[in-house]
Design an enzyme around this catalytic site. Structure first.
Site, PDB file in Angstrom:
ATOM      1  N   HIS A 238      17.750 -21.638 -10.748  1.00  0.00           N
ATOM      2  CA  HIS A 238      17.167 -21.328 -12.056  1.00  0.00           C
ATOM      3  C   HIS A 238      16.070 -22.348 -12.360  1.00  0.00           C
ATOM      4  CE1 HIS A 238      16.973 -20.968 -16.448  1.00  0.00           C
ATOM      5  NE2 HIS A 238      17.560 -19.809 -16.317  1.00  0.00           N
ATOM      6  N   CYS A 276      13.399 -16.513 -13.953  1.00  0.00           N
ATOM      7  CA  CYS A 276      13.639 -16.472 -15.394  1.00  0.00           C
ATOM      8  C   CYS A 276      12.298 -16.530 -16.119  1.00  0.00           C
ATOM      9  CB  CYS A 276      14.545 -17.621 -15.826  1.00  0.00           C
ATOM     10  SG  CYS A 276      14.745 -17.709 -17.616  1.00  0.00           S
ATOM     11  N   HIS A 303      16.193 -13.026 -14.823  1.00  0.00           N
ATOM     12  CA  HIS A 303      16.455 -13.135 -16.271  1.00  0.00           C
ATOM     13  C   HIS A 303      15.201 -12.654 -16.984  1.00  0.00           C
ATOM     14  CE1 HIS A 303      19.470 -16.766 -16.034  1.00  0.00           C
ATOM     15  NE2 HIS A 303      19.918 -15.697 -15.414  1.00  0.00           N
ATOM     16  N   ASP A 361      18.032 -11.590 -20.900  1.00  0.00           N
ATOM     17  CA  ASP A 361      18.414 -12.979 -21.176  1.00  0.00           C
ATOM     18  C   ASP A 361      18.207 -13.253 -22.657  1.00  0.00           C
ATOM     19  OD1 ASP A 361      19.318 -15.494 -20.585  1.00  0.00           O
ATOM     20  OD2 ASP A 361      17.347 -16.253 -19.983  1.00  0.00           O
ATOM     21  N   HIS A 362      19.205 -13.835 -23.253  1.00  0.00           N
ATOM     22  CA  HIS A 362      19.176 -14.167 -24.686  1.00  0.00           C
ATOM     23  C   HIS A 362      18.817 -12.929 -25.502  1.00  0.00           C
ATOM     24  CE1 HIS A 362      18.368 -18.647 -23.615  1.00  0.00           C
ATOM     25  NE2 HIS A 362      19.352 -18.125 -22.942  1.00  0.00           N
ATOM     26  N   TYR A 378      23.378 -15.558 -27.089  1.00  0.00           N
ATOM     27  CA  TYR A 378      24.095 -14.486 -26.403  1.00  0.00           C
ATOM     28  C   TYR A 378      24.764 -13.503 -27.366  1.00  0.00           C
ATOM     29  CZ  TYR A 378      22.986 -16.872 -22.146  1.00  0.00           C
ATOM     30  OH  TYR A 378      22.306 -17.420 -21.106  1.00  0.00           O
TER      31      TYR A 378
HETATM   32  C1  DNO Z   1      20.522 -20.210 -20.652  1.00  0.00           C
HETATM   33  C2  DNO Z   1      20.613 -20.115 -19.229  1.00  0.00           C
HETATM   34  C3  DNO Z   1      21.072 -21.374 -18.538  1.00  0.00           C
HETATM   35  C4  DNO Z   1      21.263 -21.054 -17.096  1.00  0.00           C
HETATM   36  C5  DNO Z   1      21.608 -22.210 -16.244  1.00  0.00           C
HETATM   37  C6  DNO Z   1      21.642 -21.792 -14.811  1.00  0.00           C
HETATM   38  O1  DNO Z   1      20.740 -19.269 -21.302  1.00  0.00           O
HETATM   39  O2  DNO Z   1      19.467 -19.567 -18.718  1.00  0.00           O
HETATM   40  O3  DNO Z   1      22.295 -21.788 -19.060  1.00  0.00           O
HETATM   41  O4  DNO Z   1      22.316 -20.160 -17.009  1.00  0.00           O
HETATM   42  O5  DNO Z   1      20.668 -23.192 -16.385  1.00  0.00           O
HETATM   43  O6  DNO Z   1      22.239 -22.788 -14.068  1.00  0.00           O
END
Ligand code: DNO
Length: 398
Positions: A238, A276, A303, A361-362, A378
């Site tokens: 990531h 991401c 992501h 993501d989020h 989340y």
């Molecule tokens: C946040 C995420 C991070 C991610 C970690 C991966 O929402 O993108 O917590 O899961 O950094 O190791």
């Protein structure tokens, strides 16, 4: 792309039944109860699979597709203390996951703090809330709350002045909230530090340059990737979130060039990328389509998230808010089109991993999200809205 959803396990306020109603077809999860550096036991992995696949004794239709994350310890990142034991434990965890059929494993290589925000519920004009990183608040924390030695030298005079003014206006409660937001451990982050813990952790990285941390990452990969490759496991790192150095700590995966270097250092399909857009997209220089065209064949997990930069820029650092998935600085339609082209290339080459797992993501906290317990970033409704919008784009790009 396979539409997945991050689930933090039975302690998650959102149930597997609710996730089914979002239309997601896969799950991203982790054994958050196993301390970093220890082996993930097969029995615990199987239990989590049961919780996902047969939550009430009947098949849910969902599978545990991606691990996010098997955390890499600070001992490994800084090459100190119990590093050797932690490396052996990491290999055992990968063996155990592979034995249970789980073969996509995300991790990150950010020292001390995982992802960082200064506000977890910044109000939006529509009544919802978003997460935000405010550079001036962060500098106020660094210089006046954490009082990190030498912190002032990292910032421009204008930023320091703005941070001093901001700090003077913060009540005790606001100071506590700011520290809590930054160091108390966001979901999925490695730890739950106090300010004292952070200071101690920072000492372990005194004198650490980005070059040295990158060598440590490559050392980690040189040791772990051959094991992963034998097991058919695809590791995917990531990016740094945000993609610039914080608290004097180096960052080594903030850009296309950073990834290109690390992927070339250990050439293997087992050494891959978690793409991401929310993390990389905070940088003005991020070009998602170029990234996918150059390194798409090594992207194992995606992501999709968007951010909007604002305010002054200090050494390529800026404030940003998390935006709606299709708004913000990253062109999400172009990104999805490029990812789906990558999937087509994989199908043409007969790759078995031609369907790339993605997750929304989020998301903003919206509607009933605001009335129930929430893991910052989340929410149920906000992520479901994001997934629905992204799904529409995917159909349009077909
Ligand atoms: C946040 C995420 C991070 C991610 C970690 C991966 O929402 O993108 O917590 O899961 O950094 O190791």
């Amino acid at each position: 792309m396979k539409q997945t959803w991050r689930w933090f396990g039975p302690s998650d306020a959102i149930s597997i039944g609710e996730i089914l109603q979002t239309g997601a077809t896969g799950i991203v999860s982790a054994l958050h109860h196993v301390p970093t550096g220890q082996v993930w036991p097969v029995a615990d992995i199987k239990r989590r699979q049961q919780e996902i696949e047969r939550p009430s004794g009947h098949p849910s239709g969902l599978t545990w597709d991606v691990v996010e994350s098997v955390p890499v310890s600070d001992a490994i990142k800084s090459q100190t203390g119990p590093m050797r034991d932690h490396l052996e434990a990491y290999k055992s965890s990968l063996r155990n996951l592979a034995a249970c059929g789980i073969k996509t494993v995300c991790y990150n290589f950010m020292p001390v703090l995982d992802w960082t925000r200064t506000s977890l519920n910044h109000p939006l004009p529509n009544g919802g809330t978003a997460m935000r990183f405010d550079l001036v608040d962060f500098v106020a924390f660094d210089c006046f709350l954490l009082r990190r030695q030498g912190a002032e030298a990292d910032y421009l005079a204008e930023t320091l002045e703005a941070a001093g003014k901001r700090f003077a206006l913060l009540s005790d409660a606001e100071q506590g909230r700011l520290s809590g937001n930054i160091v108390a451990g966001l979901p999925g982050a490695n730890n739950n530090w106090s300010l004292e813990d952070v200071r101690r952790q920072l000492e372990a990285y005194a004198g650490m340059t980005p070059e040295k941390l990158c060598v440590h990452l490559i050392d980690f990969l040189s040791e772990i990737v051959p094991v992963a490759e034998d097991l058919g496991v695809r590791l995917c790192c990531h990016p740094d979130d945000p993609p610039f150095p914080l608290l004097g700590l180096p960052r080594v995966l903030s850009s296309l060039a950073d990834y290109a270097k690390v992927l070339a250092a250990v050439e293997s399909p087992a050494n891959g990328v978690t793409f991401c857009t929310g993390s990389l997209g905070v940088s003005e220089r991020f070009d998602p389509v170029d990234f996918i065209q150059q390194l798409g064949h090594r992207i194992h997990f995606v992501h999709l998230r968007n951010t909007t930069r604002d305010g002054p820029n200090d050494h390529n650092r800026s404030s940003f808010s998390e935006s709606e998935h299709l708004a913000g600085d990253t062109d999400m339609v172009a990104t999805i089109r490029a990812l789906m082209e990558e999937e087509r290339r994989r199908r043409a080459h007969g790759r078995s991993d031609h369907e790339i797992p993605m997750r929304p993501d989020h998301g903003h906290a919206l509607l009933s999200d605001l009335e129930r317990p929430l893991q910052p970033g989340y929410p149920l409704i906000g992520r479901m809205r994001g997934l629905a919008e992204l799904r529409g784009v995917m159909l349009g790009c077909n």
